[in-house]
Enzyme design. Sequence first.
Site, PDB file in Angstrom:
ATOM      1  N   ASP A  86      -4.085  -6.344  -3.389  1.00  0.00           N
ATOM      2  CA  ASP A  86      -3.632  -5.588  -2.213  1.00  0.00           C
ATOM      3  C   ASP A  86      -4.838  -5.446  -1.291  1.00  0.00           C
ATOM      4  O   ASP A  86      -5.976  -5.744  -1.656  1.00  0.00           O
ATOM      5  CB  ASP A  86      -3.029  -4.245  -2.629  1.00  0.00           C
ATOM      6  CG  ASP A  86      -2.106  -3.671  -1.550  1.00  0.00           C
ATOM      7  OD1 ASP A  86      -2.049  -4.247  -0.447  1.00  0.00           O
ATOM      8  OD2 ASP A  86      -1.447  -2.637  -1.808  1.00  0.00           O
ATOM      9  N   ASP A 121      -1.450  -4.796   6.315  1.00  0.00           N
ATOM     10  CA  ASP A 121      -0.261  -4.382   7.066  1.00  0.00           C
ATOM     11  C   ASP A 121      -0.399  -2.924   7.487  1.00  0.00           C
ATOM     12  O   ASP A 121      -1.250  -2.198   6.962  1.00  0.00           O
ATOM     13  CB  ASP A 121       1.003  -4.608   6.221  1.00  0.00           C
ATOM     14  CG  ASP A 121       0.904  -4.000   4.829  1.00  0.00           C
ATOM     15  OD1 ASP A 121      -0.166  -4.152   4.196  1.00  0.00           O
ATOM     16  OD2 ASP A 121       1.865  -3.369   4.372  1.00  0.00           O
ATOM     17  N   GLY A 186       5.803   0.590   2.655  1.00  0.00           N
ATOM     18  CA  GLY A 186       6.086   1.901   3.256  1.00  0.00           C
ATOM     19  C   GLY A 186       7.141   2.712   2.524  1.00  0.00           C
ATOM     20  O   GLY A 186       7.772   3.589   3.113  1.00  0.00           O
TER      21      GLY A 186
HETATM   22  N1  GUN Z   1       1.111  -0.080  -1.546  1.00  0.00           N
HETATM   23  C1  GUN Z   1       2.136   0.803  -1.448  1.00  0.00           C
HETATM   24  N2  GUN Z   1       2.765   0.663  -0.258  1.00  0.00           N
HETATM   25  C2  GUN Z   1       2.133  -0.304   0.414  1.00  0.00           C
HETATM   26  C3  GUN Z   1       2.355  -0.919   1.702  1.00  0.00           C
HETATM   27  O1  GUN Z   1       3.246  -0.567   2.468  1.00  0.00           O
HETATM   28  N3  GUN Z   1       1.484  -1.940   2.031  1.00  0.00           N
HETATM   29  C4  GUN Z   1       0.494  -2.367   1.192  1.00  0.00           C
HETATM   30  N4  GUN Z   1      -0.292  -3.365   1.579  1.00  0.00           N
HETATM   31  N5  GUN Z   1       0.275  -1.791  -0.007  1.00  0.00           N
HETATM   32  C5  GUN Z   1       1.103  -0.798  -0.389  1.00  0.00           C
END
Ligand code: GUN
Length: 632
Positions: A86, A121, A186
């Site tokens: 992430d 994002d 989100g």
């Molecule tokens: N982890 C939990 N929600 C989100 C999200 O909306 N975007 C990203 N990149 N990681 C997340």
Amino acid sequence: MEIKERDGLARIAKFETPHGTIETPTVLPVINPNIMDITPQEMKPLGLQGIITNSYIILRTPQLRDRALKEGLHSLIGYDGPIMTDSGTFQSYVYGSIEFNNREVVDFQKRIGSDISTILDVFTTPGTSRSEAEKALIETYNRMMEVNDETGIIAGPVQGGIYPDLRRRSAELMNSTNARYHPIGGVVPLLETYDYSTLVDIIINSKISLSFNRPVHLFGGGHPMFFAFSVYMGVDLFDSASYVKYAKDDRLIYPDGTRDLARITELPQWSPLYDKYTVKEIRDLDREKRSVEIARHNLKAIFMEIAEIKERIYEEGLAQYVAQKARSHPSLMKAYWRMMSYSNILEKYEDLSKKTAYFFYDSFSTRNPYVSRLNRFTESFLSSNRKDTYAFNARAWVPGYTNSEFVRDVYQRIDCNALISWSGTFVPAELENTYPVEQTVSSGFETDPDFSRVKDMISPFRVDVYKGEKFEGEPVRSFNLNKIRTVADYQFGFGVGKMLFRDDVKINVSKTGRIRGILSKDGRQIATLRNDGFFTLTYYGASLIHSQLKRPSMRVIVSRDSAEYNAKGYSVFFKFVVDADENIVAKNDVLVVDEDDGLVAVGKATVSGRELKEYTEGIAVKVHEGRDQSEK
Ligand code: GUN
């Protein structure tokens, strides 16, 4: 993605990454590179397919960053399987911003060898206003475009807040990019507040606007309570930090909910802690050790639920499982109701029939996608058969048991529509053996349907509830002939019944009165009726439809190279599908044609029309007879 098994929108599929194949549905446990109390190696026996870690944490921690750059991410984590990273979006949301931009974060993920890199994002909360949510989704799209030409798998998240149209817009935009993986973002605050019904809106609207050929991931959806619902709506992957987060609060995860350590008396037998500790012994462990042990228990609960869901998909019974899960929490019940309001969408991806029976529980069952499919047919049936109608309530006509001479005599001596009561609605009596009408297991809680609705559909003709009247005289029509035509109309589209079965067909019937094979007057096999009440077509049967039914109906158009093989009876692969009728229902028979609409084979579509066009790997149509094999 290669689809191994499917059940409506749910699928068991294979997704290739540089460090191996991930079989979905699955959960990627979140690994904190600073604290690896339970290593990915230890998680392997649970069915681990891959993990997710946060590249931002690595990037901003000098020792981790240097090691990752030198040895690579896989060595840093000590895991040689698929690793998704992430981007720091969540931290950016929590702390307001982070010190790196999108390009820097993506470059770093690629440099350290991440299998699936995520763009930075813009996180949108459920409270975000429409205009802010719109701005955020456009910015998210722009950031995807910034790295659109990069190689490798990039995750392009769908944002859009709680607004279904914005979710669709975000999904469509992301779908137009080179992202090969789509998280739905989100949603963490919704999961935390049990707002599952809003999640239903978000998941369905995102899913239907994304390519079916790309995996869909629910970001932060780490509690097993909502896995089955999500998978039923087409989610393939989850990530879970909750196994650790809950453990830190002394909370134990179960497939249907969560329990506090302070309030349990016994551990469940499936828990990895069951053989090791009594509850008291766990409570007495020091804090750190305790939370690691509870995290092990939580991981087990999570993977156990995934295994259960896969089994349900294999047996084509996920819908029943979801109906059952809906009863485990009022918020899930509310979500179920919301989900069923999308039946007209879900129905498009539902198979023609399933291995499992249709379960009628209560009034909720009347909103099932199969009911929605049948209702749609019944409405068309009545509007094209506007005549006096007899309505048979549940006591007068029990589907599957209607071979009684008595009802046949009524049916055959009067030229009226005959509607039978089924699962709180009504269907043409001719569909009595067709899935799921006969294949229903019912609680008996259905009420007779509102036949007054029929009046509007056939006006100015009459609707009467059948009360046992007897009719004299010679039969005016054949139940079996009408039955095979109506089933064909339901299965292949209105009008096909008459194209396939002329008045002079020969209908073979078993000793118990069930229709089996249908032959033409000169003895050529047209179709056989299966136990699920649907037809399997022969090439000859398909040719009767093909010569009368206009393009593109029922067609799967294949490339020239493929046509040659399909004519010999070999299956159609997705990569050779040029086009397909959008209305094709998964597991239904289709006409395999070449680009000049020459009929080359007949076979069973493995997926729905839209999916036929989108998938690229695996078998699209299982051919049962090719042109070169059919008797001339
Ligand atoms: N982890 C939990 N929600 C989100 C999200 O909306 N975007 C990203 N990149 N990681 C997340």
